[in-house]
Design a protein around this motif. Structure first.
Motif, mmCIF file in Angstrom:
data_model
loop_
_atom_site.group_PDB
_atom_site.id
_atom_site.type_symbol
_atom_site.label_atom_id
_atom_site.label_comp_id
_atom_site.label_asym_id
_atom_site.label_seq_id
_atom_site.Cartn_x
_atom_site.Cartn_y
_atom_site.Cartn_z
ATOM 1 N N PHE A 35 0.861 -1.183 0.000
ATOM 2 C CA PHE A 35 0.000 0.000 0.000
ATOM 3 C C PHE A 35 0.896 1.231 0.000
ATOM 4 N N ARG A 36 0.297 2.379 -0.276
ATOM 5 C CA ARG A 36 1.043 3.630 -0.157
ATOM 6 C C ARG A 36 0.112 4.718 0.371
ATOM 7 N N GLN A 37 0.721 5.710 0.974
ATOM 8 C CA GLN A 37 -0.051 6.826 1.519
ATOM 9 C C GLN A 37 0.700 8.125 1.283
ATOM 10 N N ALA A 38 0.094 8.994 0.500
ATOM 11 C CA ALA A 38 0.656 10.312 0.243
ATOM 12 C C ALA A 38 0.105 11.295 1.281
ATOM 13 N N PRO A 39 0.796 12.402 1.503
ATOM 14 C CA PRO A 39 0.334 13.385 2.487
ATOM 15 C C PRO A 39 -1.087 13.859 2.198
ATOM 16 N N GLY A 40 -1.931 13.817 3.212
ATOM 17 C CA GLY A 40 -3.296 14.284 3.062
ATOM 18 C C GLY A 40 -4.235 13.335 2.345
ATOM 19 N N LYS A 41 -3.732 12.150 2.012
ATOM 20 C CA LYS A 41 -4.561 11.182 1.288
ATOM 21 C C LYS A 41 -4.715 9.901 2.083
ATOM 22 N N GLU A 42 -5.707 9.108 1.700
ATOM 23 C CA GLU A 42 -5.916 7.821 2.349
ATOM 24 C C GLU A 42 -4.896 6.805 1.842
ATOM 25 N N ARG A 43 -4.676 5.793 2.650
ATOM 26 C CA ARG A 43 -3.797 4.709 2.230
ATOM 27 C C ARG A 43 -4.464 3.964 1.078
ATOM 28 N N GLU A 44 -3.704 3.717 0.017
ATOM 29 C CA GLU A 44 -4.276 3.071 -1.160
ATOM 30 C C GLU A 44 -3.488 1.823 -1.546
ATOM 31 N N PHE A 45 -4.224 0.864 -2.077
ATOM 32 C CA PHE A 45 -3.646 -0.391 -2.537
ATOM 33 C C PHE A 45 -2.767 -0.140 -3.752
ATOM 34 N N VAL A 46 -1.625 -0.830 -3.799
ATOM 35 C CA VAL A 46 -0.710 -0.718 -4.929
ATOM 36 C C VAL A 46 -0.582 -2.045 -5.667
ATOM 37 N N ALA A 47 -0.231 -3.112 -4.937
ATOM 38 C CA ALA A 47 -0.009 -4.400 -5.579
ATOM 39 C C ALA A 47 -0.173 -5.505 -4.551
ATOM 40 N N GLY A 48 -0.550 -6.696 -5.036
ATOM 41 C CA GLY A 48 -0.745 -7.818 -4.139
ATOM 42 C C GLY A 48 -0.315 -9.125 -4.770
ATOM 43 N N SER A 49 0.096 -10.053 -3.909
ATOM 44 C CA SER A 49 0.565 -11.352 -4.373
ATOM 45 C C SER A 49 -0.065 -12.453 -3.528
ATOM 46 N N ARG A 50 -0.604 -13.446 -4.209
ATOM 47 C CA ARG A 50 -1.205 -14.602 -3.549
ATOM 48 C C ARG A 50 -0.378 -15.815 -3.905
ATOM 49 N N SER A 51 0.113 -16.533 -2.894
ATOM 50 C CA SER A 51 1.009 -17.651 -3.175
ATOM 51 C C SER A 51 0.284 -18.770 -3.906
ATOM 52 N N SER A 52 -0.958 -19.034 -3.512
ATOM 53 C CA SER A 52 -1.727 -20.081 -4.167
ATOM 54 C C SER A 52 -2.085 -19.662 -5.582
ATOM 55 N N GLY A 53 -1.553 -20.370 -6.555
ATOM 56 C CA GLY A 53 -1.849 -20.037 -7.943
ATOM 57 C C GLY A 53 -0.976 -18.954 -8.518
ATOM 58 N N GLY A 54 -0.172 -18.326 -7.665
ATOM 59 C CA GLY A 54 0.748 -17.305 -8.139
ATOM 60 C C GLY A 54 0.084 -16.037 -8.639
ATOM 61 N N MET A 55 -1.111 -15.755 -8.180
ATOM 62 C CA MET A 55 -1.846 -14.586 -8.669
ATOM 63 C C MET A 55 -1.224 -13.294 -8.176
ATOM 64 N N LYS A 56 -1.192 -12.302 -9.059
ATOM 65 C CA LYS A 56 -0.731 -10.963 -8.726
ATOM 66 C C LYS A 56 -1.775 -9.959 -9.228
ATOM 67 N N VAL A 57 -1.980 -8.932 -8.431
ATOM 68 C CA VAL A 57 -2.931 -7.886 -8.819
ATOM 69 C C VAL A 57 -2.282 -6.521 -8.604
ATOM 70 N N TYR A 58 -2.713 -5.563 -9.417
ATOM 71 C CA TYR A 58 -2.127 -4.226 -9.364
ATOM 72 C C TYR A 58 -3.211 -3.165 -9.456
ATOM 73 N N ALA A 59 -2.931 -2.024 -8.835
ATOM 74 C CA ALA A 59 -3.774 -0.864 -9.038
ATOM 75 C C ALA A 59 -3.583 -0.379 -10.472
ATOM 76 N N GLU A 60 -4.618 0.189 -11.051
ATOM 77 C CA GLU A 60 -4.537 0.673 -12.431
ATOM 78 C C GLU A 60 -3.435 1.714 -12.592
ATOM 79 N N SER A 61 -3.210 2.500 -11.559
ATOM 80 C CA SER A 61 -2.243 3.590 -11.642
ATOM 81 C C SER A 61 -0.795 3.110 -11.758
ATOM 82 N N VAL A 62 -0.532 1.845 -11.407
ATOM 83 C CA VAL A 62 0.844 1.337 -11.442
ATOM 84 C C VAL A 62 1.002 0.166 -12.399
ATOM 85 N N LYS A 63 -0.086 -0.293 -12.971
ATOM 86 C CA LYS A 63 -0.033 -1.460 -13.847
ATOM 87 C C LYS A 63 0.906 -1.199 -15.029
ATOM 88 N N GLY A 64 1.795 -2.155 -15.282
ATOM 89 C CA GLY A 64 2.765 -2.003 -16.362
ATOM 90 C C GLY A 64 4.047 -1.314 -15.939
#
Length: 123
Positions: A35-64
């Protein structure tokens, strides 16, 4: 005692790269996220990893541009950040939970957090 310790933050120029690390001790988890949190903003999800199945997910703002990975032998999670932008400036936190949650993007579902590492993108 479970500990998550982030490192690797710092100052980068726009277009540059940084790699964050999150060293985990005390136990292993199925789910690791950043997650990340900029000054004055809420904490937001950035990226996640699930060991089962190797799934990874990303926020649209950081995808790629960002890549989450894990070294199970070292019990360490990484966030490779490329093509950095000034809007990526924030404190970055890693977090973990025993199992995957459909609400993986919500900070409230995570039991364990690191102390955070500052990332500043500026020329």
């Amino acid at each position: 005692q479970v500990q998550l310790v982030e490192s690797g933050g710092g100052l980068a120029q726009p277009g540059g790269s940084l790699r964050l690390s999150c060293a985990v001790s005390g136990r292993t988890f199925q789910t690791y996220v950043w997650f990340r949190q900029a000054p004055g903003k809420e904490r937001e999800f950035v990226a996640g990893s699930r060991s089962s199945g190797g799934m990874k997910v990303y926020a649209e703002s950081v995808k790629g541009r960002f890549t989450i990975s894990r070294d199970n032998g070292k019990n360490t999670v990484y966030l490779q950040m490329n093509s950095l932008k000034p809007e990526d400036t924030a404190i970055y936190y890693c977090a973990a939970r025993p199992y995957w949650s459909v609400n993986y993007y919500s900070a409230s579902v995570y039991n364990y957090w690191g102390q955070g590492t500052q990332v500043t993108v500026s020329s």
